[in-house]
Each structure stands twice: as structure tokens, then as C-alpha cells.
Design a protein around this motif. Structure first.
Motif, PDB file in Angstrom:
ATOM      1  N   ALA A  56       0.835  -1.202   0.000  1.00 37.04           N
ATOM      2  CA  ALA A  56       0.000   0.000   0.000  1.00 37.04           C
ATOM      3  C   ALA A  56       0.874   1.257   0.000  1.00 37.04           C
ATOM      4  O   ALA A  56       0.606   2.215  -0.733  1.00 37.04           O
ATOM      5  CB  ALA A  56      -0.934   0.005   1.204  1.00 37.04           C
ATOM      6  N   HIS A  57       1.934   1.233   0.790  1.00 35.46           N
ATOM      7  CA  HIS A  57       2.848   2.384   0.840  1.00 35.46           C
ATOM      8  C   HIS A  57       3.528   2.589  -0.518  1.00 35.46           C
ATOM      9  O   HIS A  57       3.622   3.726  -1.000  1.00 35.46           O
ATOM     10  CB  HIS A  57       3.888   2.190   1.942  1.00 35.46           C
ATOM     11  N   ARG A  58       3.991   1.514  -1.157  1.00 36.67           N
ATOM     12  CA  ARG A  58       4.639   1.638  -2.468  1.00 36.67           C
ATOM     13  C   ARG A  58       3.680   2.215  -3.510  1.00 36.67           C
ATOM     14  O   ARG A  58       4.080   2.979  -4.372  1.00 36.67           O
ATOM     15  CB  ARG A  58       5.158   0.281  -2.948  1.00 36.67           C
ATOM     16  N   LEU A  59       2.419   1.829  -3.432  1.00 40.59           N
ATOM     17  CA  LEU A  59       1.435   2.299  -4.406  1.00 40.59           C
ATOM     18  C   LEU A  59       1.054   3.761  -4.201  1.00 40.59           C
ATOM     19  O   LEU A  59       0.682   4.447  -5.151  1.00 40.59           O
ATOM     20  CB  LEU A  59       0.176   1.438  -4.337  1.00 40.59           C
ATOM     21  N   THR A  60       1.117   4.219  -2.957  1.00 43.14           N
ATOM     22  CA  THR A  60       0.625   5.567  -2.657  1.00 43.14           C
ATOM     23  C   THR A  60       1.720   6.586  -2.370  1.00 43.14           C
ATOM     24  O   THR A  60       1.433   7.779  -2.329  1.00 43.14           O
ATOM     25  CB  THR A  60      -0.340   5.524  -1.461  1.00 43.14           C
ATOM     26  N   ASP A  61       2.959   6.158  -2.175  1.00 38.28           N
ATOM     27  CA  ASP A  61       4.050   7.074  -1.849  1.00 38.28           C
ATOM     28  C   ASP A  61       4.305   8.005  -3.033  1.00 38.28           C
ATOM     29  O   ASP A  61       4.675   7.553  -4.121  1.00 38.28           O
ATOM     30  CB  ASP A  61       5.318   6.281  -1.527  1.00 38.28           C
ATOM     31  N   PRO A  62       4.104   9.311  -2.855  1.00 40.27           N
ATOM     32  CA  PRO A  62       4.270  10.239  -3.981  1.00 40.27           C
ATOM     33  C   PRO A  62       5.690  10.261  -4.543  1.00 40.27           C
ATOM     34  O   PRO A  62       5.896  10.617  -5.698  1.00 40.27           O
ATOM     35  CB  PRO A  62       3.886  11.601  -3.400  1.00 40.27           C
ATOM     36  N   ARG A  63       6.679   9.846  -3.768  1.00 37.63           N
ATOM     37  CA  ARG A  63       8.063   9.845  -4.271  1.00 37.63           C
ATOM     38  C   ARG A  63       8.306   8.732  -5.278  1.00 37.63           C
ATOM     39  O   ARG A  63       9.289   8.752  -6.002  1.00 37.63           O
ATOM     40  CB  ARG A  63       9.040   9.728  -3.107  1.00 37.63           C
ATOM     41  N   ARG A  64       7.418   7.748  -5.342  1.00 37.11           N
ATOM     42  CA  ARG A  64       7.591   6.630  -6.278  1.00 37.11           C
ATOM     43  C   ARG A  64       7.003   6.925  -7.656  1.00 37.11           C
ATOM     44  O   ARG A  64       7.267   6.208  -8.615  1.00 37.11           O
ATOM     45  CB  ARG A  64       6.985   5.363  -5.708  1.00 37.11           C
ATOM     46  N   HIS A  65       6.165   7.939  -7.741  1.00 40.59           N
ATOM     47  CA  HIS A  65       5.590   8.388  -9.018  1.00 40.59           C
ATOM     48  C   HIS A  65       4.901   7.270  -9.798  1.00 40.59           C
ATOM     49  O   HIS A  65       5.075   7.131 -11.004  1.00 40.59           O
ATOM     50  CB  HIS A  65       6.659   9.053  -9.897  1.00 40.59           C
ATOM     51  N   ALA A  66       4.120   6.436  -9.106  1.00 42.17           N
ATOM     52  CA  ALA A  66       3.382   5.367  -9.780  1.00 42.17           C
ATOM     53  C   ALA A  66       2.377   5.984 -10.756  1.00 42.17           C
ATOM     54  O   ALA A  66       1.577   6.841 -10.369  1.00 42.17           O
ATOM     55  CB  ALA A  66       2.650   4.502  -8.756  1.00 42.17           C
ATOM     56  N   PRO A  67       2.402   5.576 -12.020  1.00 45.10           N
ATOM     57  CA  PRO A  67       1.461   6.160 -12.986  1.00 45.10           C
ATOM     58  C   PRO A  67       0.030   5.701 -12.728  1.00 45.10           C
ATOM     59  O   PRO A  67      -0.218   4.542 -12.417  1.00 45.10           O
ATOM     60  CB  PRO A  67       1.973   5.654 -14.339  1.00 45.10           C
ATOM     61  N   LYS A  68      -0.887   6.654 -12.861  1.00 42.28           N
ATOM     62  CA  LYS A  68      -2.314   6.384 -12.730  1.00 42.28           C
ATOM     63  C   LYS A  68      -2.990   6.975 -13.965  1.00 42.28           C
ATOM     64  O   LYS A  68      -2.781   8.143 -14.277  1.00 42.28           O
ATOM     65  CB  LYS A  68      -2.881   7.014 -11.462  1.00 42.28           C
ATOM     66  N   THR A  69      -3.770   6.147 -14.663  1.00 40.73           N
ATOM     67  CA  THR A  69      -4.399   6.581 -15.911  1.00 40.73           C
ATOM     68  C   THR A  69      -5.902   6.699 -15.718  1.00 40.73           C
ATOM     69  O   THR A  69      -6.523   5.828 -15.100  1.00 40.73           O
ATOM     70  CB  THR A  69      -4.062   5.596 -17.052  1.00 40.73           C
TER      71      THR A  69
END
Length: 178
Positions: A56-69
Motif C-alpha cells: 500500500a505504501h509503495r502504491l501511494t508514496d508520492p516519491r515513487r511516481h506510480a502512474p495512474k491513468t
């Protein structure tokens, strides 16, 4: 455990509500899972739920910049200047956004389900559909971005988070991913 939910319009991203509004509890039978991120009450689409705090942290951490479409219906028809501003990074009241990937779609996606209640139709006001990918997740960010370029959002559906996609999941339905 990782679960994908196609969150319908008008559902809170929590399991209880003192005001009696519709919540995730009506759609998710699994216990001890929690949303990894949020979707607004009036937004639809892919929501990931997990019992793994590190994931959950990896998905939501803003420093990881996970792309959301997202697929977004906007009021009005964007010109090239509005699209370029979205791509470059809109400046909002809480600071500049990272650049976004933005594509003007020729029409509404063929897989799109009807919304209940439907978006208000106005004969004299055209609408357009965009596909927008962002790599941050501020509160109501996509809605604020489109409004900043004069294109208020009418409907917003998240279709992808990182490698996970909505992929034909019907509104209100879940799929176990891991």
C-alpha cells in the motif's frame, strides 16, 4: 492479498459511514483489506485494496511516481494550448503538477458503462474525452487540472494504477490479483 475493485459512482472509499452513504463494504467481501489510495465519491474505476501495508505504501508514496491513468469526460472541447498546458504541468493553488500524458480521444471508449445517474446532457455544450496519466496523487488532482485549463470534468474513470488495469471488470465487481 491484492484485490481490484471497479468502484462505482457514489461510493465512499471507506468501509463505514456515519451518514449511511454507500461504502466499500457493499462490494468487498474480504476482511482486513484496505484501499491503497482513494477515489473520490463522484469518481469511478480501479481501486486497489490490500492487506499488505508495505505494498500500500509503495502504491501511494508520492516519491515513487506510480502512474495512474484516467479516462475523463470534460465540458468543452480542448484546443492544442489547453492540451499542451496539461502535458507541461498545470500550476494549481498547492503548486505545480508534474507533467502529464494527455491524449484527446475521438469519442467515448466503447467499453464504457452507463453511469447512474447519467452525466447531465446539455444540447448546446459540447463535451470531449481525454486519457490522462499522472504520476502523483493530490486531492482531486485531475479535476483541478482540467478546470485550470477551462475544461471542467464531468466524469472521471481510473483505468490503470502502475501495472494493474481495470480490464473489463464491471462496476461493483472485484478481482483477486494476488
Amino acid at each position: 492479498m491484492l484485490i481490484a475493485l471497479n468502484k462505482p459512482y457514489g461510493v465512499l472509499c471507506q468501509f463505514t459511514d456515519r451518514e449511511g452513504r454507500c461504502t466499500l463494504a457493499e462490494f468487498v467481501a474480504q476482511k482486513d483489506v484496505y484501499p491503497a489510495g482513494r477515489l473520490d465519491y463522484d469518481s469511478e474505476g480501479l481501486l486497489l485494496l490490500t492487506d499488505d501495508g508495505a505494498l500500500a505504501h509503495r502504491l501511494t508514496d508520492p516519491r515513487r511516481h506510480a502512474p495512474k491513468t484516467y479516462v475523463v469526460q470534460v465540458e468543452g472541447v480542448p484546443n492544442e494550448a489547453a492540451l499542451a498546458t496539461l502535458r507541461r504541468g498545470v500550476v494549481l493553488n498547492d503548486g505545480p503538477c508534474r507533467p502529464a500524458e494527455v491524449e484527446l480521444l475521438a469519442k467515448a471508449p466503447g467499453w464504457l458503462w452507463p453511469r447512474d445517474p447519467p452525466v447531465r446532457f446539455r444540447k448546446t455544450v459540447p463535451t470531449a474525452w481525454l486519457r490522462i496519466t499522472i504520476r502523483e496523487g493530490r486531492n482531486r488532482q485531475v479535476r483541478r487540472m482540467t478546470a485550470a485549463v477551462g475544461l471542467p470534468t464531468l466524469r472521471l474513470i481510473r483505468t490503470r494504477i502502475g501495472d494493474w488495469v481495470l480490464d473489463g471488470l464491471a462496476p461493483g465487481m472485484t478481482r483477486v490479483l494476488a
